[in-house]
Design a protein around this motif. Structure first.
Motif, short mmCIF file in Angstrom:
data_model
loop_
_atom_site.label_atom_id
_atom_site.label_comp_id
_atom_site.label_asym_id
_atom_site.label_seq_id
_atom_site.Cartn_x
_atom_site.Cartn_y
_atom_site.Cartn_z
N LEU A 111 0.85 -1.19 0.00
CA LEU A 111 0.00 0.00 0.00
C LEU A 111 0.89 1.24 0.00
CD1 LEU A 111 -2.55 -1.06 2.80
CD2 LEU A 111 -2.64 -1.57 0.35
N PHE A 112 0.57 2.18 -0.88
CA PHE A 112 1.31 3.45 -0.97
C PHE A 112 0.37 4.58 -0.54
CE2 PHE A 112 5.33 2.93 -3.54
CZ PHE A 112 5.36 1.55 -3.48
N VAL A 113 0.66 5.18 0.60
CA VAL A 113 -0.21 6.23 1.13
C VAL A 113 0.65 7.39 1.63
CG1 VAL A 113 -2.00 4.55 1.79
CG2 VAL A 113 -0.26 5.22 3.47
N ALA A 114 0.05 8.56 1.73
CA ALA A 114 0.79 9.73 2.23
C ALA A 114 -0.15 10.60 3.07
CB ALA A 114 1.38 10.53 1.06
N PRO A 115 -0.42 10.17 4.33
CA PRO A 115 -1.35 10.92 5.17
C PRO A 115 -0.80 12.30 5.52
CG PRO A 115 -0.74 8.82 6.19
CD PRO A 115 0.14 9.00 5.01
N ARG A 116 -1.68 13.28 5.48
CA ARG A 116 -1.35 14.63 5.91
C ARG A 116 -2.66 15.25 6.36
NH1 ARG A 116 -3.29 15.75 1.18
NH2 ARG A 116 -4.04 17.75 1.89
N GLY A 117 -2.63 16.52 6.74
CA GLY A 117 -3.88 17.17 7.14
C GLY A 117 -3.73 17.84 8.48
N GLY A 118 -4.87 18.14 9.11
CA GLY A 118 -4.87 18.88 10.36
C GLY A 118 -4.10 18.19 11.47
N LYS A 119 -4.11 16.86 11.48
CA LYS A 119 -3.45 16.12 12.57
C LYS A 119 -2.26 15.29 12.10
CE LYS A 119 -6.53 17.43 15.60
NZ LYS A 119 -6.22 18.54 16.49
N ALA A 120 -2.23 14.93 10.83
CA ALA A 120 -1.18 14.02 10.36
C ALA A 120 -0.04 14.80 9.73
CB ALA A 120 -1.77 13.04 9.34
N GLY A 121 1.16 14.51 10.16
CA GLY A 121 2.33 15.07 9.51
C GLY A 121 2.43 14.46 8.13
N SER A 122 3.09 15.11 7.21
CA SER A 122 3.04 14.66 5.82
C SER A 122 4.25 13.83 5.46
CB SER A 122 2.95 15.89 4.91
OG SER A 122 2.72 15.49 3.60
N LYS A 123 4.05 12.52 5.36
CA LYS A 123 5.14 11.61 4.99
C LYS A 123 4.60 10.55 4.03
CE LYS A 123 8.90 12.45 7.68
NZ LYS A 123 9.15 11.79 8.96
N PRO A 147 -9.90 7.84 12.64
CA PRO A 147 -11.12 7.22 13.16
C PRO A 147 -12.31 7.62 12.29
CG PRO A 147 -10.01 8.55 14.85
CD PRO A 147 -9.34 8.85 13.56
N SER A 148 -13.24 6.69 12.07
CA SER A 148 -14.38 7.02 11.20
C SER A 148 -15.21 8.15 11.79
CB SER A 148 -15.24 5.78 10.96
OG SER A 148 -15.70 5.27 12.18
N SER A 149 -15.18 8.29 13.12
CA SER A 149 -15.96 9.38 13.74
C SER A 149 -15.40 10.75 13.38
CB SER A 149 -15.97 9.22 15.27
OG SER A 149 -14.64 9.18 15.76
N ARG A 150 -14.19 10.80 12.83
CA ARG A 150 -13.56 12.07 12.46
C ARG A 150 -13.62 12.32 10.95
NH1 ARG A 150 -13.32 15.67 15.80
NH2 ARG A 150 -11.43 16.58 14.91
N PHE A 151 -14.28 11.44 10.20
CA PHE A 151 -14.37 11.67 8.75
C PHE A 151 -15.03 13.03 8.50
CE2 PHE A 151 -14.52 6.87 7.55
CZ PHE A 151 -13.16 6.79 7.81
N GLY A 152 -14.55 13.71 7.48
CA GLY A 152 -15.11 15.01 7.13
C GLY A 152 -14.39 16.17 7.79
N THR A 153 -13.49 15.87 8.74
CA THR A 153 -12.80 16.97 9.44
C THR A 153 -11.53 17.42 8.71
OG1 THR A 153 -11.45 15.42 10.71
CG2 THR A 153 -13.56 16.11 11.69
N GLY A 154 -10.97 16.54 7.87
CA GLY A 154 -9.70 16.86 7.23
C GLY A 154 -8.50 16.64 8.15
N ASP A 155 -8.73 15.99 9.31
CA ASP A 155 -7.62 15.69 10.23
C ASP A 155 -6.55 14.85 9.53
OD1 ASP A 155 -8.76 16.99 12.32
OD2 ASP A 155 -9.42 15.18 13.39
N VAL A 156 -7.01 13.83 8.81
CA VAL A 156 -6.10 12.93 8.10
C VAL A 156 -6.58 12.79 6.66
CG1 VAL A 156 -4.87 10.74 8.17
CG2 VAL A 156 -5.86 11.65 10.28
N GLN A 157 -5.76 13.22 5.74
CA GLN A 157 -6.10 13.13 4.32
C GLN A 157 -4.96 12.42 3.61
OE1 GLN A 157 -6.94 17.20 2.90
NE2 GLN A 157 -7.17 17.84 5.02
N SER A 158 -5.26 11.80 2.48
CA SER A 158 -4.21 11.18 1.68
C SER A 158 -4.65 11.33 0.23
CB SER A 158 -4.02 9.71 2.07
OG SER A 158 -2.96 9.12 1.34
N TYR A 159 -4.00 12.23 -0.51
CA TYR A 159 -4.46 12.68 -1.81
C TYR A 159 -4.87 11.53 -2.74
CZ TYR A 159 -4.20 14.65 -6.54
OH TYR A 159 -4.45 14.99 -7.84
#
Ligand SMILES: *[C@@H]1O[C@H](CO)[C@@H](O)[C@H](O)[C@H]1NC(C)=O
Ligand SMILES: *[C@@H]1O[C@H](CO)[C@@H](O)[C@H](O)[C@H]1NC(C)=O
Length: 641
Positions: free
Chosen positions: A66-78, A395-407
């Motif tokens: 799996l190739f992912v790159a989480p970033r966003g309000g809470k996730a650092g971008s790596k 967490p699914s309860s945080r969907f829609g917040t943009g805390d964790v995104q992966s383009y």
């Protein structure tokens, strides 16, 4: 191949270094592990997202990652490469900027990790550059947009292993004449794409949206924008693909359209969807091939007979559904007809992503969706059944917040061959090891020695599971003072050695656990014990080489003399202790003395090595290749690296 492994492992306690894999974990989804769930390691300073598998990806495991790159309000971008269980394979050990579009792509027949990194705070697009990292995790190339514009985060696709398609945004003056702001002069964000020759860095093709598209095609209201400080992003390019006719397929978010562009004139040959749509929809009732909103990642598939994309079904200003979907559309470019082939909808959770997202058609026909604004990755069968589904730290309860995104999220095969040494740490009597980026290590060989620079013998073998392997020893192991870990490949061959750990300062710990035998402690750890071994430290490399050759010659001569002198005795008594070949075997006889020498080398000296004699004086290179594995138990550390 390793009969001793079975024996040793039976009295080793074995545990993962990684945290347990989570399956449909309710606490995770409630946010009780935090808004971005990660794990750290003891052998390495990196961390990685901890996935919650709603449907395990092990049932979609084809050996790829799996190739992912989480970033966003809470996730650092790596960027992260993870295996089917979510275990870390690789991540960057430094911060490149905001990372988007992490993939493995082929350039000139070689595989590279590729991604965009830079600034993404410019109204939903980016200014940065594109990185290519080779299989040894060395930076191979940085690619920039050409012609004085800055590279954008949305696209970086290598075509035919030669050129790269990239997007760019650029502020230009425009007559905002065909909008409601009749006659106003103003500024727009020009959307452009370039095809870059990776070798020279030059653009072999460039296309600018405002030269071929009317501003009135936009669904994005201009509002008060249009000034130089706040230009109007009327088009918003977010993907580019190329076909065999050398024409381009471009996705425009705000035109709600996929455009087919001539590779010679730049003219728009047709629009799929949007205000200037060129197609008749022949979809089944209830399906609509022409109406999509905020779509991303448009790609040709099925030999250029279909187009796939991630249909966000929402953008910042409108929401057309409760969930985003993957869409595959059959396209007849002659008859100008389209029809929905399949829509890929996740029934487990309503995930609506107002931005970003990807759809990858896998080699086996499965469809992989990345939900962009929400950190979700889902694999579907070609018919639309959800096979595998995971949340990438969010967490699914945080969907829609943009805390964790992966383009975009992908699956790729990848062979990683790091040039760093495996990481090896001793914490409170437990060893931890990992090797960031290696896809080849299958097991770990723990080796030990009395003297740091001398012969290391096998102590125990541990299978690699997860990113970090925890190595615990138990009573009776008689560990020696210097310990190192060696990564082994699938054939049990040495890949790389770690640094050495001197455990002597913790010897009380080992003694109380019985891992060091009290009786042998004095002999092995005291200076008396070590003095039994010849100290070679004063020798220069040249001296040791001369001594090695001399020592080898002396040993060989001695062996021959001894053999000749004992031959008669053995023939009479038939009590030879050479194990490998029976004297009664016909093939052994004609070889006479030479066979005996070889036999002597492969059996007697091996035993001598266990008695901690001067095995280091023997050159391992002189051993037949097929005997090499036998010899590895006694091989000098330096020669085995
Ligand atoms: C990975 O390689 C395997 C074996 O060649 C192949 O079956 C599979 O389709 C590949 N997966 C991806 C995602 O490329
Ligand atoms: C080592 O063990 C001791 C006693 O059990 C504990 O107090 C200490 O925190 C541990 N150290 C680490 C690094 O785990």
């Amino acid at each position: 191949m390793f009969p001793w492994f079975v024996v040793l492992s039976s009295f080793l306690s074995l545990a993962l270094g990684d945290l347990a894999v989570l399956d449909n974990n309710a606490e995770y989804n409630d946010g009780r592990f935090g808004p971005y769930v990660t794990q750290s390691y003891r052998s390495s300073d990196v961390n990685s997202p901890r996935l919650n598998f709603m449907k395990p990806f092990t049932s979609c495991d084809d050996g790829s990652f799996l190739f992912v790159a989480p970033r966003g309000g809470k996730a650092g971008s790596k960027p992260y490469i993870l295996d089917a269980k979510g275990h870390l394979i690789w991540t960057a050990d430094h911060h490149y900027g905001e990372v988007y579009n992490f993939q493995a792509q082929v350039y000139k027949g070689q595989q590279y990790l590729t991604f965009f990194a830079g600034d993404d705070t410019i109204r939903g697009h980016g200014a940065g550059k594109y990185y290519m990292i080779d299989q040894h995790y060395n930076e191979f190339r940085q690619i920039h947009a050409a012609n004085g514009v800055k590279g954008d985060l949305h696209e970086f696709q290598i075509i035919d292993g030669k050129t790269a398609l990239i997007t760019a945004y650029h502020v230009v003056e425009a007559k905002l004449g065909d909008t409601e702001h009749e006659g106003r002069d103003g500024y727009i964000w020009e959307s452009l794409f370039q095809e870059i020759d990776i070798e020279t860095g030059e653009a072999v093709f460039e296309w600018r949206a405002s030269e071929h598209v009317k501003l009135s095609e936009s669904f994005d209201p201009i509002g008060s924008r249009g000034s130089e400080g706040d230009p109007w992003d009327f088009f918003h390019i977010n993907s580019v693909d190329k076909d065999l006719n050398n024409n381009y397929l471009v996705s425009s978010r705000y035109l709600r359209s996929i455009l087919y562009i001539s590779g010679t004139t730049g003219e728009v040959l047709w629009h799929l969807g949007g205000k200037e749509n060129s197609f008749t929809d022949e979809s089944d009732p209830g399906q609509d091939a022409l109406h999509f909103v905020g779509q991303h990642h448009a790609r040709w598939t099925d030999n250029y007979n279909s187009i796939t994309f991630f249909d966000n079904r929402a953008d910042w200003t409108s929401q057309e559904d409760v969930k985003s979907a993957g869409t595959k559309i059959l396209v007849d470019t002659e008859l100008k007809t389209v029809a929905v082939d399949r829509v890929y909808v996740n029934p487990i959770h309503d995930v609506l992503s107002t931005s970003q997202g990807s759809l990858q058609t896998l080699p086996n026909g499965n469809i992989l969706l990345g939900y962009g604004f929400n950190a979700v990755i889902t694999e579907f069968s070609p018919h639309g059944e959800v096979l595998c589904d995971a949340y990438i730290g969010e967490p699914s309860s945080r969907f829609g917040t943009g805390d964790v995104q992966s383009y975009r999220n992908f699956k790729f095969n990848w062979t990683g061959l790091p040039t760093t040494e495996p990481s090896f740490r001793l914490i409170n009597g437990t060893f931890f090891t990992s090797w960031l980026g290696s896809t080849e290590v299958r097991s770990w060989s723990l080796r030990h020695a009395f003297d740091e620079d001398r012969t290391y013998d096998d102590l125990a073998l541990f299978p690699k599971e997860g990113f970090e392997t925890r190595l615990e020893l138990s009573a009776g192991q008689n560990i020696r003072r210097y310990v190192a870990i060696v990564a082994l490949d699938q054939y049990g061959k040495d890949l790389a050695w770690s640094k050495t750990i001197d455990i002597s300062k913790d010897v009380d710990f080992w003694l109380t656990r019985g891992i060091v035998d009290a009786a042998s402690y004095d002999a092995e750890y005291s200076s008396d014990g070590r003095d039994r071994e010849v100290d070679f430290e004063w020798l220069s490399i040249r001296d040791s080489m001369i001594l090695s050759v001399l020592g080898f010659a002396v040993t060989l001569t001695g062996a021959i003399v001894w053999l000749l002198s004992t031959q008669k005795k053995e023939e009479r008594a038939d009590t030879a202790d050479i194990e490998q070949c029976s004297y009664h075997h016909a093939e052994c006889k004609p070889m006479g003395v030479m066979w005996k020498i070889q036999s002597l080398l492969s059996s007697k000296l091996k035993r001598i090595s266990y008695e901690h004699e001067h095995i280091a004086l023997l050159e391992p290179e002189s051993v037949e290749p097929d005997e090499a594995s036998e010899w590895s138990v006694a091989t000098d550390r330096g020669a085995a690296v």
